[in-house]
Design a protein around this motif. Structure first.
Motif, PDB file in Angstrom:
ATOM      1  N   PRO A  69       0.840  -1.182  -0.079  1.00 55.10           N
ATOM      2  CA  PRO A  69       0.067  -0.082  -0.046  1.00 55.10           C
ATOM      3  C   PRO A  69       0.993   1.303  -0.045  1.00 55.10           C
ATOM      4  N   ASN A  70       0.263   2.370  -0.658  1.00 59.63           N
ATOM      5  CA  ASN A  70       1.127   3.521  -0.715  1.00 59.63           C
ATOM      6  C   ASN A  70       2.692   3.524  -0.837  1.00 59.63           C
ATOM      7  N   PRO A  71       3.208   2.858  -1.911  1.00 55.29           N
ATOM      8  CA  PRO A  71       4.754   2.691  -1.931  1.00 55.29           C
ATOM      9  C   PRO A  71       5.207   4.114  -2.531  1.00 55.29           C
ATOM     10  N   SER A  72       4.944   5.184  -1.701  1.00 54.32           N
ATOM     11  CA  SER A  72       5.064   6.560  -2.000  1.00 54.32           C
ATOM     12  C   SER A  72       6.670   7.219  -2.447  1.00 54.32           C
ATOM     13  N   PHE A  73       7.392   6.747  -1.379  1.00 50.96           N
ATOM     14  CA  PHE A  73       8.660   7.283  -1.632  1.00 50.96           C
ATOM     15  C   PHE A  73       9.915   6.269  -1.856  1.00 50.96           C
ATOM     16  N   LEU A  74      10.720   6.466  -2.428  1.00 47.47           N
ATOM     17  CA  LEU A  74      11.845   5.286  -2.993  1.00 47.47           C
ATOM     18  C   LEU A  74      13.286   5.625  -2.745  1.00 47.47           C
ATOM     19  N   GLN A 369       6.867  16.329 -23.568  1.00 49.03           N
ATOM     20  CA  GLN A 369       6.530  15.041 -23.314  1.00 49.03           C
ATOM     21  C   GLN A 369       5.692  15.047 -21.951  1.00 49.03           C
ATOM     22  N   ARG A 370       4.924  14.296 -21.937  1.00 47.63           N
ATOM     23  CA  ARG A 370       3.969  13.939 -20.845  1.00 47.63           C
ATOM     24  C   ARG A 370       3.460  12.659 -20.789  1.00 47.63           C
ATOM     25  N   VAL A 371       3.905  11.878 -19.311  1.00 42.44           N
ATOM     26  CA  VAL A 371       3.902  10.469 -19.337  1.00 42.44           C
ATOM     27  C   VAL A 371       2.605  10.190 -18.334  1.00 42.44           C
ATOM     28  N   PRO A 372       1.748   9.495 -18.603  1.00 44.32           N
ATOM     29  CA  PRO A 372       0.597   9.249 -17.701  1.00 44.32           C
ATOM     30  C   PRO A 372       1.012   8.270 -16.671  1.00 44.32           C
ATOM     31  N   VAL A 373       1.039   8.649 -15.268  1.00 44.39           N
ATOM     32  CA  VAL A 373       1.291   7.753 -14.073  1.00 44.39           C
ATOM     33  C   VAL A 373       0.239   8.168 -13.000  1.00 44.39           C
ATOM     34  N   PRO A 374      -0.470   7.324 -12.598  1.00 49.05           N
ATOM     35  CA  PRO A 374      -1.534   7.507 -11.442  1.00 49.05           C
ATOM     36  C   PRO A 374      -0.852   7.949  -9.892  1.00 49.05           C
ATOM     37  N   SER A 375      -1.102   9.233  -9.754  1.00 52.82           N
ATOM     38  CA  SER A 375      -0.763   9.904  -8.430  1.00 52.82           C
ATOM     39  C   SER A 375       0.569   9.795  -8.245  1.00 52.82           C
ATOM     40  N   PRO A 376       1.580  10.065  -8.977  1.00 55.79           N
ATOM     41  CA  PRO A 376       3.200   9.774  -8.872  1.00 55.79           C
ATOM     42  C   PRO A 376       3.746  10.586  -7.659  1.00 55.79           C
ATOM     43  N   VAL A 377       4.602  10.166  -7.038  1.00 54.17           N
ATOM     44  CA  VAL A 377       5.303  10.560  -5.803  1.00 54.17           C
ATOM     45  C   VAL A 377       6.427  10.943  -5.767  1.00 54.17           C
ATOM     46  N   CYS A 378       7.301   9.985  -6.376  1.00 54.81           N
ATOM     47  CA  CYS A 378       8.564   9.817  -6.229  1.00 54.81           C
ATOM     48  C   CYS A 378       9.220   9.050  -7.308  1.00 54.81           C
ATOM     49  N   ILE A 379      10.453   9.826  -8.050  1.00 54.42           N
ATOM     50  CA  ILE A 379      11.248   9.199  -9.239  1.00 54.42           C
ATOM     51  C   ILE A 379      12.494   8.841  -8.686  1.00 54.42           C
ATOM     52  N   ARG A 380      13.012   7.524  -9.185  1.00 53.09           N
ATOM     53  CA  ARG A 380      14.407   7.168  -8.772  1.00 53.09           C
ATOM     54  C   ARG A 380      14.872   6.656 -10.045  1.00 53.09           C
TER      55      ARG A 380
END
Length: 383
Positions: A69-74, A369-380
């Motif tokens: 659940p909610n794997p928000s930050f990486l 460029q715009r990439v769909p991702v539901p409710s994105p929080v963190c990019i690694r």
């Protein structure tokens, strides 16, 4: 030194997610990236995987992976291990959040579970890995605490070896009624850990030992102006300077860091975007370019990125540019490892927007460029 840019032809086709390009073939110069999301109350299926095209910065979707659940930050370890903060208040029947670990397939980005443990407090909003790769550091926003968890060589997690709960409050009755730890990172020497607490207007300093014990430093904290709301930290690649994004008053702090003594000296407090003041706006993330010449910070509500030049001699900041994130409520963002492209996670428009970076001036230009991702929080990115 930059690696040579491949000159192969980029083959674009409408396939997979709209806004993502289908790549003609894999190239060794391409990077993998993972995107953490909120799953509760959204259409998200977990952590999303992408491959970045080296020439254009475009992303090829590789699909989501269930990471709890909610794997928000990486956070990423050098060998590719992915550590995930599961931002929840209850886990395994306990009043706590969780931390999960996954081995990463270097070819596909696929995740193999390596275990899940208590985060030591509710609502873990941030996780990082120390420079030895043996300790996960967690900031529990809801619980107002920081914790350290051991990581075995095979990537399995142990129970917290240290949990420290902060105390205090700030003048903002709505946001600072109590402690809210928001970020924790190891310093470049790996002898200290520094943590922000939005609720108490402090940057805490801890001695970090190899066993994963957090003990208050001789000078245990640095106070910020009341109501600043310290959120995220970023070290300069040269290790002498530390930068801070203050969420509530929309400022950036510049500090001189003494790794021998474990002390911070504040040098500067500057607006992320000059003239920007609103209770509806909140600062989010902060990063320094790999070159060490520029700093970037996001502002939610204004939905912008502030760009600042860094004086190489003094570490001081000079404002360069404000650019729209081309989406709403930008959370975390990431510069790809060579610093040529910048990717923004826009939580409320469910997308990632991609910017080209001028490495001479630091300025950003939207690539379209715009990439769909539901409710994105963190990019690694991959290491």
């Amino acid at each position: 030194m930059d690696r040579p840019v491949s000159r192969r032809t980029f083959i674009a086709a409408a396939a997979g997610l709209a806004g993502c390009a289908s790549l003609g073939r894999r190239d060794d110069d391409d990077f993998l990236l993972h995107v953490g999301t909120y799953t509760e109350g959204t259409s998200s299926a977990g952590v999303y995987r992408f491959r970045m095209d080296d020439d254009s910065g475009a992303l090829q979707a590789l699909g989501p992976v269930d990471a709890g659940p909610n794997p928000s930050f990486l956070a990423r370890r050098a060998d590719g291990l992915l550590v995930v903060a599961n931002e929840v208040d209850t886990w395994n029947g306990q009043r706590t959040g969780a931390v999960s670990a996954f081995a990463v397939d270097s070819r596909t980005g696929a995740l193999t579970p390596r275990g899940r443990r208590s985060s030591g407090g509710t609502g873990p909003a941030y996780v990082s890995i120390d420079h030895s790769g043996r300790i996960a550091l967690v900031a529990n926003y809801g619980g107002g605490s920081v914790a350290a968890l051991p990581i075995a060589a095979d990537g399995t997690l142990g129970d917290p070896t240290s949990v420290v709960r902060h105390s205090g409050s700030g003048p903002n009755a709505e946001r600072q009624e109590g402690p809210h730890a928001h970020c924790i990172i190891a310093d470049p020497s790996n002898r200290w850990a520094l943590a922000t607490d939005l609720g108490t207007d402090r940057v805490m300093i801890y001695r970090l030992d190899p066993a994963g014990t957090l003990a208050p430093a001789p000078t245990p904290f640095v106070a910020l102006p009341p109501g600043a709301g310290p959120r995220h930290l970023a070290f300069h690649p040269g290790s002498r300077y530390l930068y801070l994004a203050n969420e509530l008053d929309l400022t950036l702090g510049t500090f001189r860091w003494d790794s021998a003594a474990g002390t911070l000296e504040r040098l500067q407090l500057a607006p992320i975007v000059p003239g920007l003041r609103s209770r509806d706006f909140t600062a989010a993330d902060i990063h320094v370019a790999p070159s060490g010449r520029f700093l970037y910070a996001t502002v939610r509500g204004d939905d912008s990125i502030g760009v600042h030049a860094i004086d190489e001699r003094t570490g001081m900041l000079t404002y360069v540019q404000r650019v729209s994130t081309e989406g709403k409520w930008p959370r975390n963002f990431a510069l790809e490892p060579r610093g040529r492209f910048l990717y923004v996670a826009n939580q409320h428009t469910d997308d990632i927007t991609i910017f080209r970076v001028d490495r001479d001036t630091g300025r950003l230009t939207f690539t379209g460029q715009r990439v769909p991702v539901p409710s994105p929080v963190c990019i690694r990115f991959s290491a």
